[in-house]
Design a protein around this motif. Structure first.
Motif, PDB file in Angstrom:
ATOM      1  N   LYS A 136      23.948  13.139  25.887  1.00 39.55           N
ATOM      2  CA  LYS A 136      23.124  11.942  25.739  1.00 39.55           C
ATOM      3  C   LYS A 136      22.532  11.812  24.334  1.00 39.55           C
ATOM      4  CE  LYS A 136      21.848  11.912  30.651  1.00 39.55           C
ATOM      5  NZ  LYS A 136      20.733  12.046  31.627  1.00 39.55           N
ATOM      6  N   LYS A 137      22.621  12.883  23.547  1.00 38.86           N
ATOM      7  CA  LYS A 137      22.081  12.844  22.191  1.00 38.86           C
ATOM      8  C   LYS A 137      23.011  12.027  21.292  1.00 38.86           C
ATOM      9  CE  LYS A 137      19.993  17.432  22.706  1.00 38.86           C
ATOM     10  NZ  LYS A 137      19.985  18.828  22.195  1.00 38.86           N
ATOM     11  N   ASP A 138      22.431  11.190  20.456  1.00 39.68           N
ATOM     12  CA  ASP A 138      23.221  10.310  19.593  1.00 39.68           C
ATOM     13  C   ASP A 138      24.124  11.068  18.627  1.00 39.68           C
ATOM     14  OD1 ASP A 138      22.048   8.122  20.772  1.00 39.68           O
ATOM     15  OD2 ASP A 138      20.472   7.924  19.265  1.00 39.68           O
ATOM     16  N   SER A 139      23.687  12.254  18.196  1.00 37.13           N
ATOM     17  CA  SER A 139      24.438  13.005  17.188  1.00 37.13           C
ATOM     18  C   SER A 139      25.626  13.770  17.765  1.00 37.13           C
ATOM     19  CB  SER A 139      23.504  14.000  16.487  1.00 37.13           C
ATOM     20  OG  SER A 139      22.919  14.883  17.439  1.00 37.13           O
ATOM     21  N   TYR A 149      30.638  18.345  20.100  1.00 41.85           N
ATOM     22  CA  TYR A 149      30.356  18.858  18.767  1.00 41.85           C
ATOM     23  C   TYR A 149      29.404  17.930  18.029  1.00 41.85           C
ATOM     24  CZ  TYR A 149      33.881  15.462  17.180  1.00 41.85           C
ATOM     25  OH  TYR A 149      34.588  14.305  16.938  1.00 41.85           O
ATOM     26  N   LYS A 150      28.697  18.505  17.059  1.00 43.89           N
ATOM     27  CA  LYS A 150      27.794  17.749  16.191  1.00 43.89           C
ATOM     28  C   LYS A 150      28.163  18.077  14.748  1.00 43.89           C
ATOM     29  CE  LYS A 150      23.531  19.154  15.682  1.00 43.89           C
ATOM     30  NZ  LYS A 150      22.100  19.418  15.969  1.00 43.89           N
TER      31      LYS A 150
END
Length: 249
Positions: A136-139, A149-150
């Motif tokens: 759910k994290k944008d990054s 992956y980020k």
């Protein structure tokens, strides 16, 4: 010389042959006897059967039971003995040896999987919940396989292929923050084949240009699955910080 060579014989007979040394007169009768009679052979076979029975009951059956279940109580003793005797006498049976092997393999796989799920299944659940929340994290990005992956730094070099070797710096940790491996701490980058590591790494490395630094979130099925790997418990979701330094020519 004859007398000297009897030293240690009684303990040997008792410990290695299971002879009750109270009956040494009978031992000497046997020693002086040229050949075994039919009755002797029958008695020897019977004694061997008793010895094997004791070994099966005290060692073999408990060991096999514990392979299936840690309690050691899951194997049916009477059915085991029935199958054991059928095998010895080569009598017709409800199941062939080949079919028995196949059935045992399937059952062992089932019981092993059940035991692993009972003992370590919470790791799998925790990992799945972590990945759901993490996505759910944008990054955070993901692939069709479930790899997440980020991008911390996006490099500008070439992307390695599966048959190439790479030089990387990395740190691996569990979702609870426990660090289980780090080339940074060793102060020595690692070199290995792109296709010789866990599936999550193999996939991610082929997406990373040289000079990249990414954080990988690897589902347990793309990591070590049900295997325990050093400090990594079974069914563990893994997090790696990976810095792709170079493709080794």
């Amino acid at each position: 010389m004859g007398r000297i060579n009897t030293q240690g014989l009684k303990p040997y007979l008792a410990q290695q042959k299971g002879v009750d040394t109270t009956y040494m007169a009978q031992f000497i009768d046997g020693f002086n006897q040229a050949e075994m009679t039919i009755a002797d052979k029958q008695a020897k076979a019977r004694i061997a059967g008793m010895e094997i029975y004791e070994d099966v009951m005290k060692r073999v059956l408990p060991s096999l039971s514990k392979q299936v279940d840690e309690s050691g109580c899951i194997m049916d003793r009477d059915l085991f003995v029935r199958g054991f005797l059928e095998g010895l006498m080569e009598t017709p049976s409800e199941i062939s040896n080949d079919s028995a092997v196949t059935l045992i393999q399937k059952n062992m796989e089932y019981y092993t999987a059940t035991a692993m799920e009972k003992k370590y299944g919470q790791n799998r659940i925790d990992g799945e919940n972590f990945l759901k929340a993490n996505l759910k994290k944008d990054s955070v990005q993901h692939t069709a396989s479930g790899l997440q992956y980020k991008v911390i730094t996006m490099g500008t070099g070439d992307k390695p292929t599966k048959d190439q070797k790479v030089k990387v710096n990395y740190e691996g940790r569990l979702i609870n923050g426990t660090v289980f491996d780090s080339s940074y701490k060793r102060k020595q980058p690692a070199t290995f084949g792109v296709g010789q590591v866990i599936k999550g790494w193999t996939e991610a490395l082929q997406l990373m240009p040289v000079g990249s630094k990414w954080e990988l979130y690897i589902p347990q099925e793309l990591a070590y699955g049900a295997k325990e790997q050093g400090k990594i418990p079974p069914f563990s979701c893994l997090i790696f910080t990976v810095e792709l330094l170079d493709i080794v020519k």
